[in-house]
Design an enzyme around this catalytic site. Sequence first.
Site, PDB file in Angstrom:
ATOM      1  N   SER A  44       0.796  -1.122   0.020  1.00  0.00           N
ATOM      2  CA  SER A  44       0.041  -0.038  -0.021  1.00  0.00           C
ATOM      3  C   SER A  44       1.006   1.325   0.171  1.00  0.00           C
ATOM      4  O   SER A  44       0.567   2.184  -0.799  1.00  0.00           O
ATOM      5  CB  SER A  44      -0.999  -0.040   1.475  1.00  0.00           C
ATOM      6  N   THR A  45       1.861   1.067   0.779  1.00  0.00           N
ATOM      7  CA  THR A  45       2.892   2.274   0.844  1.00  0.00           C
ATOM      8  C   THR A  45       3.640   2.850  -0.255  1.00  0.00           C
ATOM      9  O   THR A  45       4.029   3.786  -0.517  1.00  0.00           O
ATOM     10  CB  THR A  45       3.750   1.926   2.257  1.00  0.00           C
ATOM     11  N   TYR A 133      -1.201 -11.205   2.810  1.00  0.00           N
ATOM     12  CA  TYR A 133      -1.286  -9.899   3.130  1.00  0.00           C
ATOM     13  C   TYR A 133      -2.997  -9.443   3.625  1.00  0.00           C
ATOM     14  O   TYR A 133      -3.840  -9.457   2.919  1.00  0.00           O
ATOM     15  CB  TYR A 133      -1.062  -8.824   2.292  1.00  0.00           C
ATOM     16  N   LYS A 161       0.949 -11.092   6.959  1.00  0.00           N
ATOM     17  CA  LYS A 161       1.359  -9.861   7.422  1.00  0.00           C
ATOM     18  C   LYS A 161      -0.175  -9.510   8.064  1.00  0.00           C
ATOM     19  O   LYS A 161      -1.193  -9.239   7.260  1.00  0.00           O
ATOM     20  CB  LYS A 161       1.454  -9.055   6.340  1.00  0.00           C
ATOM     21  N   GLY A 185       1.062  -5.397  11.263  1.00  0.00           N
ATOM     22  CA  GLY A 185       1.079  -4.518  10.398  1.00  0.00           C
ATOM     23  C   GLY A 185       0.671  -3.143  10.895  1.00  0.00           C
ATOM     24  O   GLY A 185       0.949  -2.196   9.858  1.00  0.00           O
ATOM     25  N   ASP A 187       1.903  -0.122  12.974  1.00  0.00           N
ATOM     26  CA  ASP A 187       3.198   0.580  13.621  1.00  0.00           C
ATOM     27  C   ASP A 187       2.586   0.944  15.189  1.00  0.00           C
ATOM     28  O   ASP A 187       3.718   0.824  15.950  1.00  0.00           O
ATOM     29  CB  ASP A 187       3.711   1.482  12.785  1.00  0.00           C
ATOM     30  N   GLU A 188       1.695   1.421  15.123  1.00  0.00           N
ATOM     31  CA  GLU A 188       1.130   2.059  16.307  1.00  0.00           C
ATOM     32  C   GLU A 188       0.819   1.040  17.567  1.00  0.00           C
ATOM     33  O   GLU A 188       0.682   1.233  18.715  1.00  0.00           O
ATOM     34  CB  GLU A 188      -0.103   2.912  16.311  1.00  0.00           C
ATOM     35  N   ILE A 202       5.999  -5.077   9.538  1.00  0.00           N
ATOM     36  CA  ILE A 202       6.064  -4.568   8.233  1.00  0.00           C
ATOM     37  C   ILE A 202       5.314  -2.937   8.277  1.00  0.00           C
ATOM     38  O   ILE A 202       4.049  -3.288   8.762  1.00  0.00           O
ATOM     39  CB  ILE A 202       5.288  -5.214   7.178  1.00  0.00           C
ATOM     40  N   SER A 204       4.991   1.190   7.103  1.00  0.00           N
ATOM     41  CA  SER A 204       5.039   2.412   6.612  1.00  0.00           C
ATOM     42  C   SER A 204       5.860   3.343   7.052  1.00  0.00           C
ATOM     43  O   SER A 204       6.735   4.031   6.762  1.00  0.00           O
ATOM     44  CB  SER A 204       3.658   3.108   6.145  1.00  0.00           C
TER      45      SER A 204
HETATM   46  O1  NGF Z   1      -0.745   2.289   5.224  1.00  0.00           O
HETATM   47  C1  NGF Z   1      -1.328   1.038   5.880  1.00  0.00           C
HETATM   48  C2  NGF Z   1      -2.757   1.124   5.482  1.00  0.00           C
HETATM   49  N1  NGF Z   1      -0.762   0.674   6.679  1.00  0.00           N
HETATM   50  C3  NGF Z   1       0.570   0.408   6.916  1.00  0.00           C
HETATM   51  C4  NGF Z   1       1.233  -1.120   6.742  1.00  0.00           C
HETATM   52  O2  NGF Z   1       0.167  -2.037   7.364  1.00  0.00           O
HETATM   53  C5  NGF Z   1       1.090  -1.129   5.060  1.00  0.00           C
HETATM   54  C6  NGF Z   1       0.738   0.696   8.381  1.00  0.00           C
HETATM   55  O3  NGF Z   1       2.109   0.770   8.381  1.00  0.00           O
HETATM   56  C7  NGF Z   1       1.999  -1.916   4.521  1.00  0.00           C
HETATM   57  O4  NGF Z   1       2.745  -2.651   5.126  1.00  0.00           O
HETATM   58  C8  NGF Z   1       2.107  -1.499   3.197  1.00  0.00           C
HETATM   59  O5  NGF Z   1       2.579  -0.889   2.484  1.00  0.00           O
HETATM   60  O6  NGF Z   1       1.492  -2.703   2.314  1.00  0.00           O
HETATM   61  C9  NGF Z   1       0.073   2.111   8.623  1.00  0.00           C
HETATM   62  O7  NGF Z   1       0.653   2.924   7.843  1.00  0.00           O
HETATM   63  C10 NGF Z   1       0.834   2.668  10.221  1.00  0.00           C
HETATM   64  O8  NGF Z   1       0.607   1.723  11.041  1.00  0.00           O
HETATM   65  C11 NGF Z   1       0.172   4.034  10.345  1.00  0.00           C
HETATM   66  O9  NGF Z   1      -1.312   3.467  10.509  1.00  0.00           O
HETATM   67  O10 NGF Z   1      -3.319   0.875   6.519  1.00  0.00           O
END
Ligand code: NGF
Length: 288
Positions: A44-45, A133, A161, A185, A187-188, A202, A204
């Site tokens: 997604s990122t 995922y 994930k 998945g 981060d918080e 994993i 962003s």
């Molecule tokens: O960006 C999202 C959407 N989730 C990411 C991550 O799970 C996405 C998460 O790090 C990811 O790994 C990917 O790129 O496929 C969040 O951005 C972070 O926890 C802030 O909420 O939900």
Amino acid sequence: MKGLYTALMCSFDEQGNINEQGLREIVRYNIEVSEVDGLYVNGSTGENFLISTEQKKQIFEIVKDEVGDRVKLMAQVGSLNVDEASELAQFVTDLGYDAISAVTPFYYKFDFEEIKDYYNTILEGVDTKLIIYSIPALTGVSMNLEQFGELFENEKIIGVKFTAPDFYLLERLRHAYPDKLIYSGFDEMLLSASVLNVDGAIGSTFNVNGKRAKQIFTLAQSGRIDEAREIQKVTNDLISEILENGLYQTIKEMLETQGVHAGYVRKPMKRLSEEKLLKARSIAEKYL
Ligand code: NGF
């Protein structure tokens, strides 16, 4: 394959083309400054769902070329078009990626048999191992313990994930499948997931906060929960500010302040206003 993986950003220019040098800089920053254990490419990122098959391939190639064998690489190949997913799975296998990952198929209301068929189809003919995922908030696809178990029956599916705030299910999964890899998945919620003994994470925000994330994970693994909680608190202050200002756009601008040309987001994502750009820079100054 255990450890912390950055969900890698991609650098795009103003027209939405891949900025190869910028992408290479993001990769280097993650390896050399943040010192993460691996990269999760075209998730997604990485704005994966906004780009063409050719662009996905280009990104996979550039990242592998820049990384070599320095860290582990996971390639997100999932797509509503199963043919595309299979083609990409073969492509990254040939490039030497360590694992593939695929988002659950979304938009249409696929039943579980269809989801299972999707994964088995992607894996036909490739030897690479796969990480499911699962991100119900964005896909609308929630699977239960038994359904994960059925997917895990395919020995090429080595983990998940897990991007969901369901700690009951996470604990049940950990307990039921001790040999499968589980990556947190959100981060918080890294500390909470680490306490449940996930194998890695994993995220962003690791693009800019990889060092703290690694500290949280390592401290939690050695039972130093109070110290880990302190770092998760700072991390969550940072994540709250990022989310309020615009997730991917703010991370990109924060990278820019570090001399990393992370560039622009692709449409239909919008760019930061002048005010939010300044805010992103002040977040970087405060936390980096
Ligand atoms: O960006 C999202 C959407 N989730 C990411 C991550 O799970 C996405 C998460 O790090 C990811 O790994 C990917 O790129 O496929 C969040 O951005 C972070 O926890 C802030 O909420 O939900």
